[in-house]
Every structure is written in structure tokens, then in C-alpha cells.
Design an enzyme around this catalytic site. Structure first.
Site, PDB file in Angstrom:
ATOM      1  CB  SER A  38       5.517   8.661   4.041  1.00 27.18           C
ATOM      2  OG  SER A  38       6.034   7.301   4.520  1.00 27.18           O
ATOM      3  CB  SER A  93       3.928   5.251   5.256  1.00 30.77           C
ATOM      4  OG  SER A  93       3.773   6.540   5.780  1.00 30.77           O
ATOM      5  CE  LYS A 147       8.711   5.543   2.929  1.00 31.67           C
ATOM      6  NZ  LYS A 147       7.573   5.287   3.853  1.00 31.67           N
TER       7      LYS A 147
HETATM    8  N1  GLN Z   1       1.218   9.750   7.731  1.00 27.77           N
HETATM    9  C1  GLN Z   1       1.637   9.247   8.974  1.00 27.77           C
HETATM   10  C2  GLN Z   1       2.517  10.365   9.739  1.00 27.77           C
HETATM   11  O1  GLN Z   1       2.895  11.312   9.064  1.00 27.77           O
HETATM   12  C3  GLN Z   1       2.174   7.924   8.905  1.00 27.77           C
HETATM   13  C4  GLN Z   1       3.547   7.934   7.980  1.00 27.77           C
HETATM   14  C5  GLN Z   1       4.252   6.608   8.017  1.00 27.77           C
HETATM   15  O2  GLN Z   1       3.311   5.574   8.190  1.00 27.77           O
HETATM   16  N2  GLN Z   1       5.263   6.713   7.707  1.00 27.77           N
HETATM   17  O3  GLN Z   1       3.187  10.072  10.490  1.00 27.77           O
END
Ligand code: GLN
Length: 489
Positions: free
Chosen positions: A151, A175, A76
Site C-alpha cells: 500500500s 506494504s 505516508k
Molecule cells: N496488501 C496487503 C493487504 O492488502 C498488505 C497491506 C499492508 O501491508 N498494509 O492487506
């Protein structure tokens, strides 16, 4: 070959059926062919991949194989790598080259893995759909009109379409698990403190944790084993974490004696009926394997999303203050003075979701509001953690849907941040409690994958892996592949 698991590829490499260079070539060809449609990779340097594969073959010949010898793993774009750009899919870090490798990257290299490109993600990991990326959205291999989740959407899509056999993601509020669920692969978020955060671009430091995204439970264990462990360079990496045999945990084939908690707060009105059916069927399959399903309650779950969206933006607002146009990445043209440089560089560099988080976070932390928001959210966090501790007095693991809905259409929720935030309703609570979680495929709705989430007590990733491995060996959801990527049988 393309849809092989890491373990299968390891067997072939160890048997000399294929070399690391041949393997890398095959995946590079697939990535070249399919990435334009998916936008899963934001950086992929074939020469660099092949050079590592050559070095791996040479290492094997000279010294024998390390645990991940010659296996390609995508990264990532949030992990600092000394080679190639690290941009967190943000304009503010466009062209940034990290001066050092993240601890987990060093660990992967030491295990012999071949780093295979940087994957698309929501900007600074803020999002649930990969749509906030400065490099454009990534598409779901099961339906290209749909998001892959976020994400870590690029890592999920790349593994689901077998452009690479495995990838690293990060999970602050879901994410790893949510995109794994939405693309039909396995994703594991380890216990907070199990994996070093050094060199992972910080979003919310008390929640961020790195983990594997793979085609099988055993593959998740292989990567987990490689990246876990104490790092003196991260004060939140735990020095005396209980020892665990990651691979042996995956040998479990039944669920005799296993008590699985089914929390009523995770089977709610408004969730997709097909998701509920798939997860109910999965729990019935677990019962057949010998498990006992126990109804439990995690009453403070209802406050998890609200608490998270105070804590995560608060920490993000502090972490992101370092992007000032001076030290990293983007700097505006011809600033009038220092303040103008700060404000314009940040204004030009950050996307709107990131700005929203910074504003919310600064508000929640500002004097006069701190007690009402941040402190209160931290108190709620303690209650949520206590709920889990109470539950684990009665059960060994907890099973829930990973996401209340399957993958949604690109653009469907972009104008409505609140609806987007609710996509994380089932994944966030365990980040707040610091617990490990794993999502694995357990069904399909309208041709889109559904994920089953396992939650275990802290430091008991072996419980997650054992339950998930037993379920995986009794069902065939993990072997399903999307159409159009050369894996049809
Ligand atoms: N969707 C969540 C957020 O926008 C979690 C994102 C993540 O785990 N990096 O904060």
C-alpha cells in the site's frame, strides 16, 4: 544530485556544499514537475517544507547537525502529523487534521529531518497496488501504465523517481517491501515492537509496523536508527529490545561464513520466470561473496495468505469501528437518526475494498465462527512462526523473491480481489511471525525492477542490513534509475 542517497546528501550538507533550504528547493521543484504524472504526493506544502529547512539550517548553525539534519523525508498519509492533513487516502478522513504527531514523526523531527509532504497509499493501507486510494492511483516511474505496488505506493514512487530522497512507509503484510521491490528501491520492515505504532492509523494492530523506503541500505539504517526505540505510549513497543548498531551493520562487504536459507516454498510454479532468474542470479552472487546457500523448507507458508486474510480483516473491522461520523472526518448530510448517521457516513466514507475487509472481519469474529476462523488463523500463525524458528537453527538469514511478479498494469487485478491478495504471498508470512524483512533491487524483467527479500530472526535487523549491504556493494542494481526523471547517465 536528484538520485543521491541520504548519506551522500548528508555528507554534502555537513560539508557546507549545500544548505537544507537549497536542498528542499531542488526537491520541491522536482516534485512540482513530476508529481502530476505520478500522483505520488497527495499533500505537499512548499511553504511548510521551506520553513522546516530554514529552521534546520538555523539549528545547524547554532548547535551543529543532528543525525538527519536537513534531510527531506516524505511521509505516508497513514502517519498522524500535527501539521497538514492526515487522511489515510480515505474519503472518511477527508480534511482530518490530527491533534498530535505520531511517535516516529516526533523522532524524525528530533533527528532534524524535514518532513516532505504526505504520500499516496491504498485506502487504510488495504491493497497491493495503490489503486484503492481515494485520491486515485499512483503510477510506477518505470512504466506509467503500471502500479507502483502498495500500500505504500506513493512513498515508493516518490523515492524511485527521486522526488524525495527517502520516505516512511508501513508494512502490515508487505506494504513497504512489495512497493519497494516493484519500484527498484530498498524498503525495510523492522521487528514487530521495534518501532512505536502510536499515531499510525491502525489497520491490523498485531501486524502493523513502520519502516524506511530509501535508495540504499545504509539510508534505511539511518532512518531505522532514528525511529526505533521504546515508547511508553504504545504497549506493543518493546522496552528491552536488544541494542543494535544500525550503521555499523551496513559496513559488511562480504558474506564469509554467512548461511543463507533458500526456502523451496518461495520458488514456486506460476511465479514470473524473469523474477526467478533474477533472484537465482542474486543468490549466485551471494555465493561468490562467500555465503553458503542452504535449501530449507517453511512448510506452513502455504497457509500464510489464508491466515492473514482472516487476522488482518478481523483486526481492521475492530479498528475501523471508530469511524462513525461522530468523532472523525466525514459525516453524512441530514441523517434521520443516529443509526442512519452511522450507516450512511460509513457507507459514503469507505471504499469498496475497505468495506470488503470490514465485512470479512466481522464475519470471522462473529459468534459461532470465531473458533473456526479467527482462532484457527491464530493457531496457523504459531505454526508459521515455529517454521521460521526451526529454519534459523540452521541458517543466519533467509533470502526469497519479494514479489512473485513485477509491477502489473493499472486495472489488471482490480476486479479480482483474490488475485490481488496473492501478490503478497512472499511478504505476509514474516509479518505473521513478527520478524524483520528487507527488500532491495536485484534485477529487471521487461524494464521493471525485481526485489530480493531478506528475512532475519527477531531483533536481528543487523543481519538484514549486513547481508543487503554486502550484496549492494557487489552489484549495481540499486544505482539504476527510471528514464524521464533527469537521472539518465
Ligand atoms: N496488501 C496487503 C493487504 O492488502 C498488505 C497491506 C499492508 O501491508 N498494509 O492487506
Amino acid at each position: 544530485m536528484p538520485f543521491s542517497t541520504l548519506s551522500e546528501l548528508k555528507t554534502r550538507l555537513d560539508a557546507g556544499d549545500i544548505s537544507a533550504v537549497e536542498l528542499a528547493r531542488q526537491y520541491l521543484e522536482r516534485a512540482e514537475k513530476h508529481n502530476p504524472a505520478l500522483n505520488a504526493f497527495v499533500h505537499l506544502d512548499a511553504k511548510y517544507v521551506l520553513a522546516q529547512a530554514e529552521a534546520s539550517d538555523a539549528y545547524r548553525a547554532a548547535h551543529g547537525a543532528r543525525t538527519l539534519e536537513g534531510l527531506p523525508i516524505a511521509i505516508k498519509d497513514i502517519f498522524c502529523t500535527q501539521d497538514g492533513p492526515t487522511q489515510c487516502c480515505s474519503n472518511i478522513l477527508k480534511g482530518f487534521h490530527a491533534p498530535y504527531d505520531a511517535h516516529v514523526i516526533t523522532r524524525l523531527k528530533e533527528a532534524g529531518a524535514v518532513l516532505f509532504g504526505k504520500t499516496n497509499m491504498d485506502e487504510f493501507a488495504m491493497g497491493s497496488s495503490n489503486e484503492t486510494s481515494a485520491f486515485g492511483p499512483c503510477r510506477n516511474p518505470w512504466n506509467s501504465d503500471c502500479i507502483p505496488g502498495g500500500s505504500s505506493g506513493g512513498s515508493a514512487a516518490a523515492v524511485a523517481a527521486a522526488l524525495v530522497p527517502a520516505a516512511l512507509g508501513t508494512d502490515t503484510g508487505g506494504s513497504i517491501r512489495q512497493p519497494a521491490a516493484l519500484t527498484g528501491i530498498t524498503g525495510m520492515k523492522p521487528t514487530y515492537g521495534r518501532v512505536s505504532r502510536r499515531g499510525i492509523i491502525a489497520f491490523a494492530s498485531s501486524l502493523d509496523q513502520a519502516g524506511p523506503m530509501t535508495r540504499s541500505v545504509r539510508d534505511a539504517a539511518m532512518i531505522g536508527e532514528a525511529i526505533a526505540g521504546h515508547d511508553a505510549g504504545d504497549s506493543t513497543s518493546v522496552a528491552d529490545a536488544p541494542e543494535m548498531n544500525w550503521l555499523a551493520a551496513c559496513d559488511r562487504v562480504d558474506m564469509q561464513g554467512l548461511k543463507i536459507g533458500k526456502p523451496k516454498e518461495y520458488f514456486i510454479d506460476g511465479m514470473d520466470a524473469g523474477v526467478r532468474e533474477a533472484v537465482d542470479a542474486a543468490l549466485a552472487a551471494c555465493e561468490k561473496l562467500g555465503a553458503e546457500i542452504v535449501d530449507i523448507s517453511l512448510p506452513n507458508t502455504q497457509y500464510a495468505v489464508a491466515a492473514y486474510y482472516v487476522i488482518a480483516p478481523s483486526e481492521a473491522s475492530a479498528n475501523l469501528s471508530r469511524y462513525d461520523g461522530v468523532r472523525f472526518g466525514h459525516r453524512c448530510e441530514n441523517p434521520d437518526d443516529l443509526l442512519d448517521m452511522y450507516t450512511r457516513s460509513r457507507d459514503e466514507g469507505f471504499g469498496s475494498e475497505v468495506k470488503r475487509r470490514i465485512l470479512t472481519g466481522n464475519f470471522a469474529l462473529s459468534s459461532g465462527y470465531y473458533d473456526a476462523y479467527y482462532k484457527k488463523a491464530q493457531q496457523v500463525r504459531t505454526l508459521i512462526r515455529q517454521d521460521f524458528l526451526n529454519a534459523f537453527e540452521k541458517v543466519d538469514v533467509i533470502a526469497t523473491p519479494t514479489s512473485p511478479v513485477p509491477a502489473f498494469k493499472i486495472g489488471e487485478k482490480t476486479d479480482d480481489p483474490l488475485t490481488m491478495y496473492l501478490a503478497d504471498i512472499f511478504t505476509i508470512a514474516l509479518n505473521l511471525a513478527g520478524l524483520p524483512g528487507l527488500s532491495q533491487p536485484c534485477g529487471a524483467v521487461h524494464g521493471l525492477p525485481v526485489g530480493l527479500q531478506w528475512i532475519a530472526p527477531a531483533w536481528r535487523e543487523d543481519m538484514l542490513l549486513g547481508a543487503a549491504a554486502a550484496y549492494e556493494s557487489a552489484t549495481d542494481w540499486s544505482t539504476k534509475v527510471p528514464q524521464g526523471f533527469g537521472g539518465e547517465t
